[in-house]
Write an enzyme that holds these catalytic residues in place. Structure first.
Site, PDB file in Angstrom:
ATOM      1  N   SER A  89      16.258   2.487   3.231  1.00  0.00           N
ATOM      2  CA  SER A  89      17.594   3.080   3.270  1.00  0.00           C
ATOM      3  C   SER A  89      17.708   3.897   4.545  1.00  0.00           C
ATOM      4  O   SER A  89      16.695   4.299   5.122  1.00  0.00           O
ATOM      5  CB  SER A  89      17.767   3.989   2.045  1.00  0.00           C
ATOM      6  OG  SER A  89      18.912   4.796   2.170  1.00  0.00           O
TER       7      SER A  89
ATOM      8  N   TYR B 179      14.434  10.859  -3.331  1.00  0.00           N
ATOM      9  CA  TYR B 179      14.860   9.525  -2.905  1.00  0.00           C
ATOM     10  C   TYR B 179      14.503   9.324  -1.428  1.00  0.00           C
ATOM     11  O   TYR B 179      13.926   8.296  -1.056  1.00  0.00           O
ATOM     12  CB  TYR B 179      16.365   9.351  -3.118  1.00  0.00           C
ATOM     13  CG  TYR B 179      16.890   8.009  -2.689  1.00  0.00           C
ATOM     14  CD1 TYR B 179      16.661   6.873  -3.460  1.00  0.00           C
ATOM     15  CD2 TYR B 179      17.625   7.875  -1.512  1.00  0.00           C
ATOM     16  CE1 TYR B 179      17.138   5.634  -3.064  1.00  0.00           C
ATOM     17  CE2 TYR B 179      18.111   6.637  -1.108  1.00  0.00           C
ATOM     18  CZ  TYR B 179      17.867   5.521  -1.890  1.00  0.00           C
ATOM     19  OH  TYR B 179      18.336   4.293  -1.503  1.00  0.00           O
TER      20      TYR B 179
END
Length: 189
Positions: A141, A154
């Protein structure tokens, strides 16, 4: 690239980026195996995919559980005799300040996003080495490159995927195995 006769395994394949990838690969005549944690979602997605092609199958597996991953990879090899593409898409996050997260939440995100990728690579790579080829695509990401508030764990998990992928790239290229990492921004999943 010619995908005909190739076998792609996609973790997180029952939704989001994984599902979209499965659809595109089926259109290109690739055999697709989706992996997902939730049985109903996996079966619903498999039914959708079968409308495009019969060259697909699915396994219910929580990628954070190493023994289950090992078992599923062995089952895939029994059925298809190979894995040409491993696409690690499984992942999730919560939107909380670090101090608001329980230890269980922290461990769950790391186990799914990072260790799920590690486990699928661990049990797939030996088969790719025997074939002297393969492609591993790990989905990280933009949050694996830049820290964002309320996404600390995350981000940590996705930073780890990038570092892991870079190491694998160098370790595996001598075996003809290519490793890539993709860092998308926000997506509608």
């Amino acid at each position: 690239m010619n995908f005909y006769g190739k076998v792609a395994v996609i973790t997180g394949g029952s939704s989001g980026i994984g599902k979209s990838t499965a659809i595109e690969l089926l259109k290109d005549k690739c055999s697709v195996v989706i992996i997902g944690r939730t049985k109903n979602r996996v079966l619903n997605t498999l039914n959708e995919l079968k409308k495009l092609s019969s060259n697909c199958s699915a396994y219910v597996c929580d990628v954070s559980e190493e023994k289950k991953v090992e078992h599923v990879v062995r089952e895939i090899i029994k059925k298809y005799n190979k894995i040409d593409f491993l696409i690690n898409c499984a992942g999730y996050s919560n939107y909380k300040e670090f101090t608001e997260q329980s230890s269980e939440e922290i461990e769950s995100i790391m186990r799914t996003n990072f260790f799920g990728t590690v486990y699928f690579c661990k049990y797939t790579i030996p088969f790719m080495k025997k074939e002297r080829e393969g492609k591993i695509i790990n989905i990280s990401s933009i949050a694996g490159k830049i820290g964002f508030p309320k996404f600390s764990i995350y981000c940590a998990s996705k930073f780890a995927v990038i570092g892991f992928s870079e190491c694998l790239y160098y370790e595996l290229k001598k075996f003809g195995i290519k490793v890539s990492v993709v860092c998308p921004g926000a997506t509608k999943t």
